[in-house]
Design a protein around this motif. Structure first.
Motif, mmCIF file in Angstrom:
data_model
loop_
_atom_site.group_PDB
_atom_site.id
_atom_site.type_symbol
_atom_site.label_atom_id
_atom_site.label_comp_id
_atom_site.label_asym_id
_atom_site.label_seq_id
_atom_site.Cartn_x
_atom_site.Cartn_y
_atom_site.Cartn_z
ATOM 1 N N ARG A 59 -14.964 4.555 -16.772
ATOM 2 C CA ARG A 59 -13.883 4.368 -17.741
ATOM 3 C C ARG A 59 -13.382 2.933 -17.789
ATOM 4 N NH1 ARG A 59 -10.320 8.319 -19.636
ATOM 5 N NH2 ARG A 59 -8.594 7.380 -20.782
ATOM 6 N N LEU A 60 -13.170 2.325 -16.609
ATOM 7 C CA LEU A 60 -12.506 1.023 -16.523
ATOM 8 C C LEU A 60 -13.450 -0.121 -16.177
ATOM 9 C CD1 LEU A 60 -9.380 2.213 -14.479
ATOM 10 C CD2 LEU A 60 -9.489 1.821 -16.952
ATOM 11 N N GLY A 61 -14.642 0.200 -15.654
ATOM 12 C CA GLY A 61 -15.556 -0.840 -15.199
ATOM 13 C C GLY A 61 -15.289 -1.281 -13.774
ATOM 14 N N LEU A 62 -14.345 -0.612 -13.109
ATOM 15 C CA LEU A 62 -14.047 -0.872 -11.703
ATOM 16 C C LEU A 62 -13.360 0.359 -11.128
ATOM 17 C CD1 LEU A 62 -10.810 -1.389 -12.043
ATOM 18 C CD2 LEU A 62 -11.446 -3.756 -12.340
ATOM 19 N N VAL A 63 -13.221 0.386 -9.820
ATOM 20 C CA VAL A 63 -12.562 1.501 -9.143
ATOM 21 C C VAL A 63 -11.164 1.056 -8.729
ATOM 22 C CG1 VAL A 63 -12.618 3.050 -7.150
ATOM 23 C CG2 VAL A 63 -14.744 2.449 -8.332
ATOM 24 N N ILE A 64 -10.150 1.790 -9.201
ATOM 25 C CA ILE A 64 -8.782 1.407 -8.839
ATOM 26 C C ILE A 64 -8.599 1.560 -7.332
ATOM 27 C CG2 ILE A 64 -7.818 1.948 -11.106
ATOM 28 C CD1 ILE A 64 -6.726 4.564 -9.880
ATOM 29 N N ALA A 65 -7.841 0.658 -6.759
ATOM 30 C CA ALA A 65 -7.628 0.632 -5.319
ATOM 31 C C ALA A 65 -6.133 0.563 -5.037
ATOM 32 C CB ALA A 65 -8.322 -0.589 -4.716
ATOM 33 N N PRO A 66 -5.707 1.011 -3.856
ATOM 34 C CA PRO A 66 -4.304 0.813 -3.487
ATOM 35 C C PRO A 66 -3.960 -0.672 -3.578
ATOM 36 C CG PRO A 66 -5.402 2.240 -1.910
ATOM 37 C CD PRO A 66 -6.471 1.700 -2.804
ATOM 38 N N GLY A 67 -2.872 -0.995 -4.181
ATOM 39 C CA GLY A 67 -2.506 -2.390 -4.427
ATOM 40 C C GLY A 67 -2.630 -2.760 -5.885
ATOM 41 N N TYR A 68 -3.528 -2.105 -6.649
ATOM 42 C CA TYR A 68 -3.605 -2.357 -8.088
ATOM 43 C C TYR A 68 -2.291 -1.924 -8.744
ATOM 44 C CZ TYR A 68 -8.661 -3.348 -8.225
ATOM 45 O OH TYR A 68 -9.907 -3.909 -8.064
ATOM 46 N N THR A 69 -2.022 -2.465 -9.894
ATOM 47 C CA THR A 69 -0.714 -2.278 -10.537
ATOM 48 C C THR A 69 -0.473 -0.838 -10.961
ATOM 49 O OG1 THR A 69 -1.201 -4.460 -11.484
ATOM 50 C CG2 THR A 69 0.843 -3.401 -12.170
ATOM 51 N N VAL A 70 -1.513 -0.134 -11.396
ATOM 52 C CA VAL A 70 -1.316 1.172 -12.040
ATOM 53 C C VAL A 70 -0.638 2.184 -11.124
ATOM 54 C CG1 VAL A 70 -3.637 2.077 -11.480
ATOM 55 C CG2 VAL A 70 -2.410 2.896 -13.508
ATOM 56 N N THR A 99 0.826 -1.211 0.000
ATOM 57 C CA THR A 99 0.000 0.000 0.000
ATOM 58 C C THR A 99 0.859 1.259 0.000
ATOM 59 O OG1 THR A 99 -0.177 -0.148 2.421
ATOM 60 C CG2 THR A 99 -1.970 -1.114 1.122
ATOM 61 N N GLU A 100 2.141 1.116 -0.311
ATOM 62 C CA GLU A 100 3.044 2.276 -0.329
ATOM 63 C C GLU A 100 2.629 3.285 -1.397
ATOM 64 O OE1 GLU A 100 7.867 3.002 0.036
ATOM 65 O OE2 GLU A 100 7.127 1.226 -1.010
ATOM 66 N N SER A 101 1.963 2.804 -2.452
ATOM 67 C CA SER A 101 1.560 3.694 -3.540
ATOM 68 C C SER A 101 0.145 4.237 -3.340
ATOM 69 C CB SER A 101 1.666 2.978 -4.891
ATOM 70 O OG SER A 101 0.821 1.840 -4.924
ATOM 71 N N ALA A 102 -0.389 4.193 -2.114
ATOM 72 C CA ALA A 102 -1.727 4.742 -1.862
ATOM 73 C C ALA A 102 -1.832 6.220 -2.247
ATOM 74 C CB ALA A 102 -2.126 4.532 -0.401
ATOM 75 N N PRO A 103 -0.821 7.075 -1.969
ATOM 76 C CA PRO A 103 -0.929 8.479 -2.419
ATOM 77 C C PRO A 103 -1.027 8.590 -3.940
ATOM 78 C CG PRO A 103 0.781 8.259 -0.742
ATOM 79 C CD PRO A 103 0.386 6.872 -1.133
ATOM 80 N N GLU A 104 -0.259 7.769 -4.653
ATOM 81 C CA GLU A 104 -0.322 7.786 -6.115
ATOM 82 C C GLU A 104 -1.682 7.293 -6.616
ATOM 83 O OE1 GLU A 104 3.759 8.221 -4.897
ATOM 84 O OE2 GLU A 104 2.306 6.663 -4.365
ATOM 85 N N ASN A 105 -2.266 6.312 -5.887
ATOM 86 C CA ASN A 105 -3.593 5.830 -6.270
ATOM 87 C C ASN A 105 -4.622 6.945 -6.136
ATOM 88 O OD1 ASN A 105 -5.308 3.268 -6.872
ATOM 89 N ND2 ASN A 105 -6.380 4.268 -5.181
ATOM 90 N N ARG A 106 -4.527 7.712 -5.032
ATOM 91 C CA ARG A 106 -5.460 8.835 -4.852
ATOM 92 C C ARG A 106 -5.291 9.865 -5.968
ATOM 93 N NH1 ARG A 106 -4.394 7.798 0.735
ATOM 94 N NH2 ARG A 106 -2.620 9.232 0.750
ATOM 95 N N GLN A 107 -4.037 10.111 -6.355
ATOM 96 C CA GLN A 107 -3.755 11.069 -7.425
ATOM 97 C C GLN A 107 -4.365 10.606 -8.748
ATOM 98 O OE1 GLN A 107 0.410 12.172 -7.558
ATOM 99 N NE2 GLN A 107 0.287 12.753 -9.709
ATOM 100 N N LEU A 108 -4.213 9.317 -9.063
ATOM 101 C CA LEU A 108 -4.769 8.778 -10.309
ATOM 102 C C LEU A 108 -6.293 8.740 -10.266
ATOM 103 C CD1 LEU A 108 -2.217 5.878 -10.879
ATOM 104 C CD2 LEU A 108 -2.487 7.913 -12.321
ATOM 105 N N LEU A 109 -6.840 8.414 -9.099
ATOM 106 C CA LEU A 109 -8.295 8.371 -8.966
ATOM 107 C C LEU A 109 -8.894 9.757 -9.187
ATOM 108 C CD1 LEU A 109 -10.424 6.219 -8.389
ATOM 109 C CD2 LEU A 109 -10.253 6.767 -5.964
ATOM 110 N N GLU A 110 -8.209 10.767 -8.689
ATOM 111 C CA GLU A 110 -8.669 12.142 -8.905
ATOM 112 C C GLU A 110 -8.635 12.480 -10.398
ATOM 113 O OE1 GLU A 110 -7.441 16.720 -7.563
ATOM 114 O OE2 GLU A 110 -6.522 14.987 -6.562
ATOM 115 N N TRP A 111 -7.572 12.063 -11.099
ATOM 116 C CA TRP A 111 -7.464 12.322 -12.536
ATOM 117 C C TRP A 111 -8.579 11.616 -13.297
ATOM 118 C CZ3 TRP A 111 -6.509 8.986 -16.701
ATOM 119 C CH2 TRP A 111 -6.257 9.603 -17.935
#
Length: 497
Positions: free
Chosen positions: A129-140, A107-119
């Motif tokens: 867009r994707l058919g799901l909600v990205i979550a901390p732990g997903y690859t992106v 979950t180290e990339s949780a801040p980046e996940n929030r940033q991408l979710l906002e975008w």
């Protein structure tokens, strides 16, 4: 006459690799081998693994499985690989791994996940867009994290692979991915079954990331043949075919026969998962439901809790208890553990969506703070999270008369009863608890086309239920558990506020 038709299933999990030898003609599992991995943990939720350990463990587990089965690797006709979902493996232009793999539970990339979710426009935009909600732990989010924190690594990226993709690459030399595992990346549209390139271009306007994507293949398609040096290393038939493979949940579905509507699979592993098959991409309005693709030609609506046997294991280790003693103590405590409850969010949590939460025992007094109550509270608390997820799936139309239970926790009769009671649903285990490894072997048989059998025919023959161990809900327990599950929901609601 020897009519054996042998396949090797590999499951690369968080704690270790399992290898399984299946005779698809008889449906029998002939041998099982395992080898452990270690986890690198750090501050801010870092969870990483050295990919070299995966290769060593695959080699060791395969040899142990062949030995236990008493067969030669030269008899193996096909190989299927299951891997932990969401992990990120980065290769340079020479095919060398650039850094340790970041895992599903990182979950180290949780801040980046929030940033991408906002975008993306928040949860609604991500869903559209994707058919799901990205979550901390997903690859992106791991890709954006790498760009920010390791720019020198990011500049060298030539291939972006998931764990099972990487093992397939090691076996065959080919970079590709199949739809089920790809749908957990966060840069894949689960409805159209295509990569979403715009989100990668947002991370990297130079478009190096999209050029590093693996080719997408169907679940029934082979990746290719073994590289000669790998066939020699593993002692396997050089003509063996490597199937598409998939994520551990997708191949766990095949390994429990969950390839048609009406079956629910529940996995009691390091994490907890609940999922069912859907022939259509029914995107759930509930953001906690991931409408992944399956590895059998459909979709696999799924919820995942990050805290399960890792929590019961932590409590067990805290008291220095062997597994049998832990289960014995837990069985001595009453339902509801005399008012003690555990919110088991030691890793944060995905379902319920509490990425920044921590775990806590509640309701402790001098009278009820016993080892027995704390042990049982760990089992009950983690199981309530699975009930929370199952309720979401049922609200979205997935129904089942039984739950097929797999994973390490399913071996506990006490835990099976607790699941049956909390879910108010009969529970049956599969004879082979290593469902992902079995599913990988079945998929390999399907992919090779052994006897031109359908996947359904293979599952009917190879997936065996332990009807003798079927566990029914006990009427006397249902009301008590509903009361304590309501208490759990109220505690979670207080956290979200």
């Amino acid at each position: 006459m020897n009519t054996r038709t042998l396949f090797l299933g590999i499951d690369c999990g968080t704690q270790g690799t399992k290898a399984l030898i299946l005779d698809s003609h008889s449906g029998q599992v002939l041998g099982l081998g395992t080898a452990p991995h270690t986890l690198t943990q750090g501050e801010h939720g870092r969870r990483e693994q050295d990919t070299e350990q995966w290769l060593q463990a695959l080699t060791t587990a395969t040899q142990r499985a062949l030995t236990q089965a008493g067969v030669s690797g030269q008899q193996i006709q096909g190989i299927g690989v299951s891997g932990q979902q969401h992990g990120l493996v980065l290769l340079d232009k020479h095919g060398e791994v650039l850094r340790p793999a970041k895992l599903w539970c990182d979950t180290e990339s949780a801040p980046e996940n929030r940033q991408l979710l906002e975008w993306l426009g928040g949860e609604t935009g991500s869903m559209q867009r994707l058919g799901l909600v990205i979550a901390p732990g997903y690859t992106v989010s791991k890709l954006l994290w790498t760009k920010i924190h390791h720019p020198q690594v990011f500049a060298q990226i030539a291939h972006i692979l998931l764990p099972h993709d990487y093992l397939n690459y090691w076996l065959t030399g080919r970079c590709c991915s199949e739809y089920g595992d790809a749908s957990g990346t966060g840069y894949f549209d689960v409805r159209s079954r295509q990569w979403d390139l715009d989100i990668l271009r947002h991370i990297d306007p130079d478009r190096r990331l999209e050029q590093a994507l693996p080719e997408l293949i169907e679940s029934h398609q082979p990746v290719g043949g073994l590289r000669p040096q790998i066939a020699r290393l593993l002692g396997l038939n050089p003509d063996a075919v490597v199937s598409s493979g998939g994520g551990d949940n997708m191949l766990g579905a095949i390994g429990t026969g969950n390839i048609e509507p009406g079956i629910i699979t529940m996995s009691l592993g390091s994490s907890g998962t609940v999922y069912g098959f859907d022939p259509q991409p029914q995107v759930s309005p509930d953001t906690s439901v991931a409408s992944f693709c399956s590895s059998s030609g459909g979709w696999l609506p799924l919820i995942c809790t990050l805290n399960l046997t890792n929590v019961t294991g932590a409590v067990r280790e805290l008291f220095g208890l062997p597994l049998d003693a832990f289960n014995q103590l837990a069985s001595q405590a009453p339902i509801g553990t005399e008012g003690v409850s555990l919110l088991p969010f030691l890793n944060g949590e995905r379902v319920p969506a509490l990425p920044d939460a921590s775990g806590s025992f509640q309701g402790l007094t001098l009278a009820n703070m016993t080892q027995a109550n704390l042990c049982r509270a760990a089992i009950e608390g983690t199981t309530y999270g699975l009930r929370y997820g199952l309720d979401l799936l049922r609200q979205n139309g997935l129904q089942s008369h039984t739950i097929r239970l797999v994973g390490g926790g399913s071996k506990s009769p006490l835990w099976r009863q607790i699941v049956a009671d909390i879910m108010n649903t009969p529970v049956v285990c599969t004879e082979q608890s290593e469902a992902a490894a079995l599913g990988a072997a079945i998929q390999a048989a399907w992919c090779v086309g052994a006897g031109r059998q359908t996947l359904a025919q293979l599952c009917q023959r190879c997936v065996r239920l332990d009807h003798a161990g079927e566990t029914l809900p006990e009427a006397a327990n249902l009301l008590a558990y509903e009361h304590f599950y309501l208490r759990y929901r109220q505690q979670v609601a207080a956290l979200t506020e």
